[in-house]
Scaffold this motif. Structure first.
Motif: not given
Lengths: 302, 209
Positions: A162-171
């Motif tokens: 998340t520090r690299d602005q990478r987040r899982p897209d749960f939708a």
């Protein structure tokens, strides 16, 4: 309780150590993936940790502990003061997060929430069941077991920092998922909330490390009758059922006192509990540390 | 006991020093200006301390503080935080500290002969990140006392050895005291059953947080 000896302390990520607790008197109690235990620390605090080792290993348990910046004395003690060779008591493993049979699994882990998920994911893969692990953390250095998991299970493991602005897209994950797949999620509160929004309630199983923030109706007094002894105990609005039972001489085990560990589970024979735990007690059980009564009286199997 | 006030002879400071002799260099060298890892370990295992304060006029006070081992948090190597739990609400320590922020702490570990002394300056705080670390049974401390450490050192065990403080046999001394209820009835000249006072006290002791 079971006697163990602290065999190893290994740093497995920034601020995370893994502890190996070895049996000192015969094999340790068996456990299933998703289980946790209470660790009794020398400073009289008891803390709950998920088992993250191999369930087939009856000689040792493995747990992993993150040093919380706002530690109340549990994780700080583990990190700064526990040393190998110390004997430590642990409870029998309990499982509020069991792996229910399914044709496919999606595992979602955030940070130290990887600990219960790790043996679940491994056991699903070993059983030949399609399984995907989505594992998010601040950065690679803060994510225990991430490198090993990626090496062992390849593209079944999806890492997000998340520090690299990478987040899982749960939708997006939800849209493409097998409609019979079960979802298991353990992580910080915002991640659990996002997962609970994205996936159908009947197919998602979650475990929290801290109680959810909720508000309850004002406490009312009630009676607790202990069916076996025939004694009736008054529970005042300003005390818990657990404390009232303790004061009346019932030595109920307890752990977190926050409705997440399940140590103080009691059987309810009659009456309607007001469940305030984060475990999801059925109506014939109650966690005495937080839960109260909707009926004037509860009859307990005590 | 006589009711006339006794006043034993006063010894001037230079004479006190002459009689005690000078401290050894080691004794002074062991005084640190911070909480190192050994002092941190001591505090993490200590369930009890005595807290000494004085007001601007030098009127002194010493009060007990206790909880699970490690209840005093080491925020950094120069800063401690002591939770304020419900007590008698007299708040002598806070009243003194408002006038005079000097503070002396004496930490104990049951079974250990050596004690830890920490001196410094103190003030009350309600900083949420400090109080969060003191949450117990789901309840927060209302206030905490922040101690800025000036001196910290181990105190040798002679006093505890001579006192036999941790000898289990010493616990029989407690049975020589009348009950708190009996003392209160006698001191306050009350015409009630001491057991009523003890019952009230026991009820109060049930709500520790």
């Amino acid at each position: 309780m079971q006697q163990t000896m602290l065999d190893r302390v290994d740093r497995v990520a920034d601020d995370v150590v893994s502890l190996v607790l070895r049996a000192t008197t015969g094999p340790l109690a068996p456990w299933e993936p998703g289980a946790h235990l209470d660790l009794a620390l020398p400073n009289r605090l008891t803390r709950q940790y998920s088992l993250c080792g191999d369930p087939a290993d009856r000689e040792s348990y493995r747990i992993a502990v993150r040093h919380e910046p706002l530690s109340r004395g549990g994780s700080e003690y583990v990190h700064l003061f526990l040393r190998p060779a110390r004997t430590l008591e642990v409870s029998l493993p309990r499982n509020h997060f069991p792996l229910v049979p399914a044709p496919e699994y999606l595992f979602l882990a955030g940070g130290i929430g990887i600990t219960p998920i790790l043996p679940m994911f491994r056991s699903a893969v070993e059983a030949g069941i399609p399984a995907t692990l989505v594992y998010a953390g601040k950065s690679a250095a803060t994510m225990p077991f991430a490198t090993d998991l990626r090496a062992a299970y390849g593209d079944r493991v999806h890492l997000f920092t998340t520090r690299d602005q990478r987040r899982p897209d749960f939708a997006a994950l939800s849209t493409g998922l097998n409609p019979r797949a079960l979802i298991y999620c353990c992580g910080p509160a915002p991640m659990l909330a996002a997962a609970e929004t994205a996936f159908p309630a009947e197919r998602i199983h979650t475990e929290r490390f801290r109680p959810a923030t909720r508000t309850f109706a004002p406490n009312t007094p009630f009676e607790a009758t202990c069916a076996r002894s025939g004694r009736t105990i008054q529970v005042a609005p300003n005390e818990s059922l657990l404390d009232a039972l303790h004061h009346a001489g019932h030595a109920i085990p307890s752990g977190c006192r926050e409705g997440i560990c399940g140590s103080c589970e009691l059987t309810v024979l009659a009456g309607t509990p007001d469940h305030r735990d984060d475990i999801g007690a059925p109506n014939d059980r109650i966690y005495a540390c937080v839960s109260r009564a909707r009926s004037p009286r509860l009859i307990l199997d005590l | 006991m006589t009711h006339a006030r006794t006043r034993p002879r006063w010894v001037p400071p230079d004479e006190v020093r002459a009689r005690l002799g000078e401290p050894e260099a080691m004794t002074e060298a062991k005084i640190l200006d911070r909480i190192d890892e050994h002092f941190h370990r001591f505090i993490a295992h200590s369930p009890f301390l005595a807290l000494a304060t004085a007001d601007a006029a030098g009127r002194a006070d010493c009060s007990p503080r206790g909880d699970y081992p490690g209840f005093v948090k080491v925020l950094d190597e120069h800063t401690l935080a002591i939770p304020d739990r419900p007590g008698n609400k007299i708040a002598d320590s806070f009243r003194n500290l408002a006038e005079n922020d000097g503070v002396g702490l004496l930490f104990f570990i049951p079974g250990l002969r050596e004690t830890l002394r920490v001196n410094g300056r103190a003030y009350p705080t309600d900083e949420p990140d400090v109080l969060a670390r003191m949450q117990i049974e789901g309840k927060n401390a209302e206030l905490a006392l922040v101690v800025e450490v000036a001196e910290a050192y181990f105190h040798c065990g002679r006093a505890l050895i001579r006192s036999r403080l941790w000898d289990p046999a010493s616990q029989s001394l407690a049975t020589e005291m009348p009950s708190t209820g009996e003392v209160a009835v006698a001191q306050l000249g009350l015409d009630i059953d001491p057991k009523l006072i003890e019952h009230g006290l026991e009820l109060g002791y049930r709500n520790l947080y």
